[in-house]
Design a protein around this motif. Structure first.
Motif: not given
Length: 589
Positions: A146-173
């Motif tokens: 995987x380009x990146x693996x995230x484990x969400x430690x707090x509910x407050x981290x979920x929004x930022x993590x999902x935004x990063x996930x979609x960003x990274x999946x599509x950018x660069x390679x």
């Protein structure tokens, strides 16, 4: 005491409005344009499923997570959007691993959302926790691919993590990103406006003026230049720009397996696929070129004849200019004169504009030479394309398929003769309609990936060309297609075994031990056509060569999923290139 309703939508005076995280997450996916989520249920993701149930997003449930992962992969390739996969923890995530790894090695964008054990039970080994080396360690299983693996430690981290996930999946390679979510976080409270940030719009990297001029000058002045296209040309939708550049400077084009269809098969400058299963003219022109412009490719082993300079690429003395989104690929396999980190479409488009009207070396006779060489190679298997023998020759299967499937229909292969033979011999005229597992070469990809392709392009034909070994790996795809209402077609090339490996073993050891399917000493064939009918789909066993064409036309016109089983001779694909495994095998006395 706070009730469930209060947690879902808290409007108490003096308090910020809150909602349950899973419902906010699904609404966020809708805002991102997600239309389909593929996956399988599990106790850790039920909260997410309930939110999906109330949304505009379609959930396609499979009978196995590998099927779901391949379907998400196929959807991403056919739609140009990231595929989204939902899995349960433990065996759910490990079942999906092969499909996600396949997407990774082919640079396909996926976002994988995985449920996990409750965060407050980490390390206590609750049901299905993976924790031999670290508490709640399941997400680490995906680290190698995987380009990146995230484990969400707090509910407050979920929004930022999902935004990063979609960003990274599509950018660069492009590639997969895993978001591991403890099940309690799906049901946690979040501020109603928590999912505010959308992934940034990205400008893809382009060529500088100086780089563009240098490359065009090099191609124009070279005596024997060549453009080598990889899968990045297909994923960037850069076929038109590639043809424009080739025509402007009269430069021939060769391609990798993943780039099949980068130019119309009948284009007079197209050489064909390179490597072990390539074409003689493509290998020869690559080997004798004085300059190669490689675009969107990692110059992989199978396409490069194991990097042996006697067969496909002789770099040096050939000079190499390498354009790719991933700087790690530049210089990895061959010395590179100029490495350029750029988007394939922007790069080829800029080069084509700069090359238009530019004087270049005369290349008299090039188109005639290509045509004659391709005609001579095709003549070596022309009789097989028309053969009436039964069990069928694999080439006859390709012939009937090409006549029946519309030009814009999708051909989704598995691995073995179907992948190699199609790459070498099957004419593709519409870019992006050939979909195959190249990097990981996963058996079982084709039967499942065609489901995602059909979901992405429901008005176009979608045919999976697979072996009986590949289809037998997970025949539950028929049930998934029935439930999802997908009128896909599977053509099972049935040679009663793992034919490609049997051929290698026979050549080196004189046996096919462990490779062919047998029962009581006789070839053993599963009646997949009957199995399809048992699932409510259409199923037909071909009993003569002349029956295949009508069966294909009926299947493509049908409203139900259809499986056509074709008993086939286990004949090897021609191998004009080289694979060094053939020098490794040793037979004992």
């Amino acid at each position: 005491m706070t009730t469930t309703a209060d947690r879902h939508l808290d409007r108490a005076p003096g308090r910020a409005e809150t909602r349950i995280a899973s419902y906010l997450l699904v609404e966020y996916l809708e805002r991102l344009g997600v239309e389909v989520v593929f996956g399988l249920c599990g106790h850790t993701v039920i909260a997410f499923l309930d939110a999906l149930r109330q949304s505009r997003i379609r959930f396609v449930t499979a009978r196995h997570e590998q099927v779901a992962a391949h379907a998400a992969d196929g959807y991403a390739r056919a739609s140009g959007k990231p595929g989204v996969l939902l899995t349960h923890l433990g065996p759910g995530l490990t079942n999906a691993a092969t499909g996600v790894a396949n997407a990774a090695l082919d640079s396909i964008p996926l976002v994988v959302i995985a449920g996990d054990v409750p965060s407050y039970y980490y390390g206590r080994h609750p049901h299905q926790e993976v924790n031999l080396h670290q508490d709640a360690d399941q997400f680490q299983i995906f680290r190698p691919f995987c380009k990146r693996v995230y484990r969400v430690e707090r509910a407050e981290d979920l929004p930022r993590t999902m935004e990063r996930a979609f960003h990274l999946a599509q950018t660069g390679r492009p590639g997969p990103v895993l978001v591991d979510v403890p099940m309690d976080i799906f049901s946690a409270d979040l501020a109603a406006g928590a999912f505010r940030q959308l992934p940034a719009a990205m400008a893809a990297p382009a060529l500088s003026s100086a780089t563009k001029a240098r490359i065009v000058q090099a191609l124009a002045e070279a005596e024997r230049p060549l453009i080598y296209a990889g899968g990045g040309v297909i994923s960037a939708r850069a076929a038109a720009e590639l043809a424009d550049l080739a025509e402007a400077l009269e430069v021939p084009v060769a391609h990798s397996l993943m780039a099949k269809g980068c130019m119309r098969e009948d284009h007079p400058l197209l050489l064909g696929m390179t490597g072990f299963w390539g074409t003689p003219i493509a290998n020869e022109k690559c080997r004798t070129a004085d300059l190669i412009l490689a675009v969107g490719t990692r110059l992989a082993e199978a396409n490069s004849s194991s990097w042996d300079e006697r067969y496909t690429f002789a770099i040096p003395p050939t000079r190499l200019i390498h354009v790719d989104l991933d700087p790690a690929e530049i210089g990895r396999n061959f010395p590179t004169e100029l490495g350029v980190v750029a988007d394939a479409k922007l790069a080829l488009g800029a080069l084509a504009v700069a090359a238009r009207g530019r004087a270049h070396r005369k290349r008299d006779g090039l188109r005639h030479e290509i045509a004659e060489a391709r005609r001579a190679f095709a003549a070596s298997w022309r009789d097989q394309w028309e053969s009436a023998q039964y069990p069928l020759r694999p080439e006859r299967i390709l012939s009937e398929l090409r006549k029946a499937v519309p030009e814009d229909g999708f051909i989704v292969t598995d691995v073995g003769w179907n992948k190699n033979g199609v790459g070498q011999q099957f004419p593709i005229t519409v870019p992006g309609t050939f979909i195959t597992p190249s990097g990981l070469a996963t058996m079982g990809f084709g039967p499942a990936a065609v489901l995602g392709v059909k979901l992405a392009q429901p008005q176009r034909a979608a045919v999976a060309l697979v072996g009986d070994g590949g289809f037998g790996a997970n025949p539950s795809v028929v049930a998934t297609a029935m439930e999802a209402g997908l009128a896909v077609v599977w053509v099972v090339m049935d040679n009663a075994g793992f034919g490609t490996i049997a051929g290698l073993e026979s050549m080196h050891y004189g046996t096919t031990y462990g490779c062919m399917f047998e029962c009581d000493g006789a070839p053993y064939r599963v009646d997949f056509a009957a199995m399809a009918r048992a699932a409510g789909a259409r199923g037909q066993m071909v009993t003569a060569a002349e029956d295949l064409g009508p069966a294909l036309r009926e299947a493509l016109a049908a409203k139900l999923p259809t499986l056509i089983q074709v008993p086939m001779e286990n004949a090897p694909t021609p191998t004009p290139g080289y694979w060094n495994i053939n020098d490794i095998y040793r037979k004992g006395s």
